[in-house]
Design a protein around this motif. Structure first.
Motif, PDB file in Angstrom:
ATOM      1  N   ASP A 142      -4.527   2.368 -10.740  1.00  0.00           N
ATOM      2  CA  ASP A 142      -5.428   3.133 -11.608  1.00  0.00           C
ATOM      3  C   ASP A 142      -6.856   3.209 -11.073  1.00  0.00           C
ATOM      4  OD1 ASP A 142      -5.883   0.438 -11.988  1.00  0.00           O
ATOM      5  OD2 ASP A 142      -6.317   0.623 -14.121  1.00  0.00           O
ATOM      6  N   ARG A 143      -7.197   2.312 -10.162  1.00  0.00           N
ATOM      7  CA  ARG A 143      -8.547   2.323  -9.592  1.00  0.00           C
ATOM      8  C   ARG A 143      -8.590   2.664  -8.111  1.00  0.00           C
ATOM      9  NH1 ARG A 143      -9.714  -3.621 -11.258  1.00  0.00           N
ATOM     10  NH2 ARG A 143     -11.436  -3.450  -9.777  1.00  0.00           N
ATOM     11  N   HIS A 144      -7.482   2.433  -7.411  1.00  0.00           N
ATOM     12  CA  HIS A 144      -7.530   2.566  -5.957  1.00  0.00           C
ATOM     13  C   HIS A 144      -6.348   3.331  -5.368  1.00  0.00           C
ATOM     14  CE1 HIS A 144     -10.959  -0.152  -5.868  1.00  0.00           C
ATOM     15  NE2 HIS A 144     -10.275  -0.994  -6.618  1.00  0.00           N
ATOM     16  N   LEU A 145      -5.738   4.198  -6.158  1.00  0.00           N
ATOM     17  CA  LEU A 145      -4.596   4.961  -5.671  1.00  0.00           C
ATOM     18  C   LEU A 145      -4.991   5.860  -4.491  1.00  0.00           C
ATOM     19  CD1 LEU A 145      -1.630   5.687  -5.948  1.00  0.00           C
ATOM     20  CD2 LEU A 145      -2.273   7.443  -7.622  1.00  0.00           C
ATOM     21  N   ALA A 146      -6.151   6.507  -4.580  1.00  0.00           N
ATOM     22  CA  ALA A 146      -6.606   7.390  -3.503  1.00  0.00           C
ATOM     23  C   ALA A 146      -6.798   6.605  -2.203  1.00  0.00           C
ATOM     24  CB  ALA A 146      -7.906   8.084  -3.893  1.00  0.00           C
ATOM     25  N   PHE A 147      -7.358   5.401  -2.335  1.00  0.00           N
ATOM     26  CA  PHE A 147      -7.550   4.558  -1.144  1.00  0.00           C
ATOM     27  C   PHE A 147      -6.210   4.186  -0.523  1.00  0.00           C
ATOM     28  CE2 PHE A 147      -7.620   0.408   0.870  1.00  0.00           C
ATOM     29  CZ  PHE A 147      -8.669   0.544   1.776  1.00  0.00           C
ATOM     30  N   LYS A 148      -5.248   3.811  -1.362  1.00  0.00           N
ATOM     31  CA  LYS A 148      -3.938   3.390  -0.863  1.00  0.00           C
ATOM     32  C   LYS A 148      -3.218   4.538  -0.155  1.00  0.00           C
ATOM     33  CE  LYS A 148      -1.793   0.395  -3.720  1.00  0.00           C
ATOM     34  NZ  LYS A 148      -1.330  -0.228  -4.980  1.00  0.00           N
ATOM     35  N   LYS A 149      -3.354   5.758  -0.702  1.00  0.00           N
ATOM     36  CA  LYS A 149      -2.743   6.919  -0.059  1.00  0.00           C
ATOM     37  C   LYS A 149      -3.422   7.203   1.278  1.00  0.00           C
ATOM     38  CE  LYS A 149      -1.047   9.324  -4.182  1.00  0.00           C
ATOM     39  NZ  LYS A 149      -1.151  10.559  -5.010  1.00  0.00           N
ATOM     40  N   SER A 150      -4.740   7.058   1.299  1.00  0.00           N
ATOM     41  CA  SER A 150      -5.486   7.256   2.540  1.00  0.00           C
ATOM     42  C   SER A 150      -5.073   6.227   3.586  1.00  0.00           C
ATOM     43  CB  SER A 150      -6.992   7.150   2.258  1.00  0.00           C
ATOM     44  OG  SER A 150      -7.732   7.200   3.450  1.00  0.00           O
ATOM     45  N   TRP A 151      -4.869   4.987   3.148  1.00  0.00           N
ATOM     46  CA  TRP A 151      -4.470   3.932   4.089  1.00  0.00           C
ATOM     47  C   TRP A 151      -3.074   4.208   4.644  1.00  0.00           C
ATOM     48  CZ3 TRP A 151      -6.604   0.443   6.990  1.00  0.00           C
ATOM     49  CH2 TRP A 151      -5.810  -0.550   7.570  1.00  0.00           C
ATOM     50  N   ASP A 152      -2.193   4.734   3.835  1.00  0.00           N
ATOM     51  CA  ASP A 152      -0.840   5.054   4.291  1.00  0.00           C
ATOM     52  C   ASP A 152      -0.847   6.082   5.421  1.00  0.00           C
ATOM     53  OD1 ASP A 152       0.374   3.307   2.557  1.00  0.00           O
ATOM     54  OD2 ASP A 152       0.777   4.803   1.011  1.00  0.00           O
ATOM     55  N   SER A 153      -1.898   6.900   5.465  1.00  0.00           N
ATOM     56  CA  SER A 153      -1.978   7.929   6.501  1.00  0.00           C
ATOM     57  C   SER A 153      -2.492   7.385   7.837  1.00  0.00           C
ATOM     58  CB  SER A 153      -2.889   9.075   6.041  1.00  0.00           C
ATOM     59  OG  SER A 153      -4.231   8.643   5.943  1.00  0.00           O
ATOM     60  N   VAL A 154      -2.977   6.155   7.835  1.00  0.00           N
ATOM     61  CA  VAL A 154      -3.456   5.532   9.077  1.00  0.00           C
ATOM     62  C   VAL A 154      -2.244   5.165   9.936  1.00  0.00           C
ATOM     63  CG1 VAL A 154      -4.687   3.556  10.061  1.00  0.00           C
ATOM     64  CG2 VAL A 154      -5.505   4.609   7.949  1.00  0.00           C
ATOM     65  N   PRO A 155      -2.272   5.524  11.228  1.00  0.00           N
ATOM     66  CA  PRO A 155      -1.147   5.166  12.108  1.00  0.00           C
ATOM     67  C   PRO A 155      -0.830   3.674  12.026  1.00  0.00           C
ATOM     68  CG  PRO A 155      -2.655   6.629  13.238  1.00  0.00           C
ATOM     69  CD  PRO A 155      -3.317   6.254  11.943  1.00  0.00           C
ATOM     70  N   GLU A 156       0.450   3.347  12.048  1.00  0.00           N
ATOM     71  CA  GLU A 156       0.876   1.966  11.850  1.00  0.00           C
ATOM     72  C   GLU A 156       0.227   1.006  12.836  1.00  0.00           C
ATOM     73  OE1 GLU A 156       5.044  -0.583  11.544  1.00  0.00           O
ATOM     74  OE2 GLU A 156       5.072   1.602  11.411  1.00  0.00           O
ATOM     75  N   ASP A 157       0.062   1.436  14.087  1.00  0.00           N
ATOM     76  CA  ASP A 157      -0.523   0.541  15.085  1.00  0.00           C
ATOM     77  C   ASP A 157      -2.023   0.336  14.876  1.00  0.00           C
ATOM     78  OD1 ASP A 157      -1.101   3.160  15.787  1.00  0.00           O
ATOM     79  OD2 ASP A 157      -1.211   2.712  17.924  1.00  0.00           O
ATOM     80  N   LYS A 158      -2.617   1.122  13.971  1.00  0.00           N
ATOM     81  CA  LYS A 158      -4.040   0.989  13.664  1.00  0.00           C
ATOM     82  C   LYS A 158      -4.276   0.226  12.356  1.00  0.00           C
ATOM     83  CE  LYS A 158      -5.401   3.631  17.110  1.00  0.00           C
ATOM     84  NZ  LYS A 158      -6.200   3.096  18.244  1.00  0.00           N
TER      85      LYS A 158
END
Length: 206
Positions: A160-176
């Motif tokens: 409820d507070r950080h969903l946008a951040f979590k989605k953004s983090w998911d887009s970061v390449p796994e090796d990064k």
């Protein structure tokens, strides 16, 4: 006349079941700065014969105990009720928190697995708390890999507070998706949250 503040009378983080390493560091430095560490470590032993030297030692030991006790959460004070000296206190807490007993491993591992962002906690503070748990587990021979640590921190953030951040983090390449990269992103998120909050407060005034 105003008294100069004592640079060593800082607010120290209180000892709980999961932050012994950090507590030990800050308390040890504080005791060393106050020239009380030899009494606590056992380097300075209480003089056998009564006299000025024994009185001076007792005063330092009392000062050390007075410094130690306020740095303990209430649950930790139960461990040291019967301790007569600052060395006994410090050694007792060390024996409880720094060993590699199965119980201590299980308790610390449970703290790691069950960790959730606290209401009044910034993202960077949450990162630091998880990092401390991982280091404590490593000291006990339980190694948590970086990927698991990253996943734990991100999953601990409420949607409820950080969903946008979590989605953004998911887009970061796994090796990064490293701890260093995560810390950088969390600092940015904290800053943006702070700015948004300030703007909201300023807007509410008009």
């Amino acid at each position: 006349m105003a008294h100069k503040s004592d640079p060593f009378r800082m607010k120290l983080t209180k000892l709980n079941d999961s932050n012994y390493r950090y507590w030990k560091l800050q308390v040890t430095l504080s005791l060393q700065a106050k020239k009380l560490w030899p009494v606590v470590s056992g380097e300075s032993v209480r003089p056998v014969e009564a006299g000025d030297e024994q009185i001076a030692w007792d005063e330092k030991d009392l000062e050390a105990r007075a410094l130690l006790v306020p740095t303990l959460e209430q649950s930790q004070t139960y461990h040291i009720y019967n301790c007569q000296t600052s060395k006994e206190m410090f050694d007792k807490l060390k024996s409880i928190h720094s060993d590699s007993s199965t119980l201590n491993k299980q308790r610390t591992l449970a703290s790691f697995l069950n960790f959730q962002l606290k209401e009044d906690q910034t993202l960077v503070q949450a990162y630091a708390e998880v990092e401390e748990l991982v280091k404590s587990l490593a000291d006990m021979g339980v190694n948590i890999d970086e990927s698991t640590s990253v996943t734990k921190i991100v999953s601990a953030l409420p949607d409820d507070r950080h969903l946008a951040f979590k989605k953004s983090w998911d887009s970061v390449p796994e090796d990064k998706q490293t701890m260093t990269m995560l810390l950088s992103r969390l600092k940015k998120e904290d800053l943006e949250t702070k700015i948004a909050s300030r703007r909201w407060q300023e807007g509410s005034l008009f």
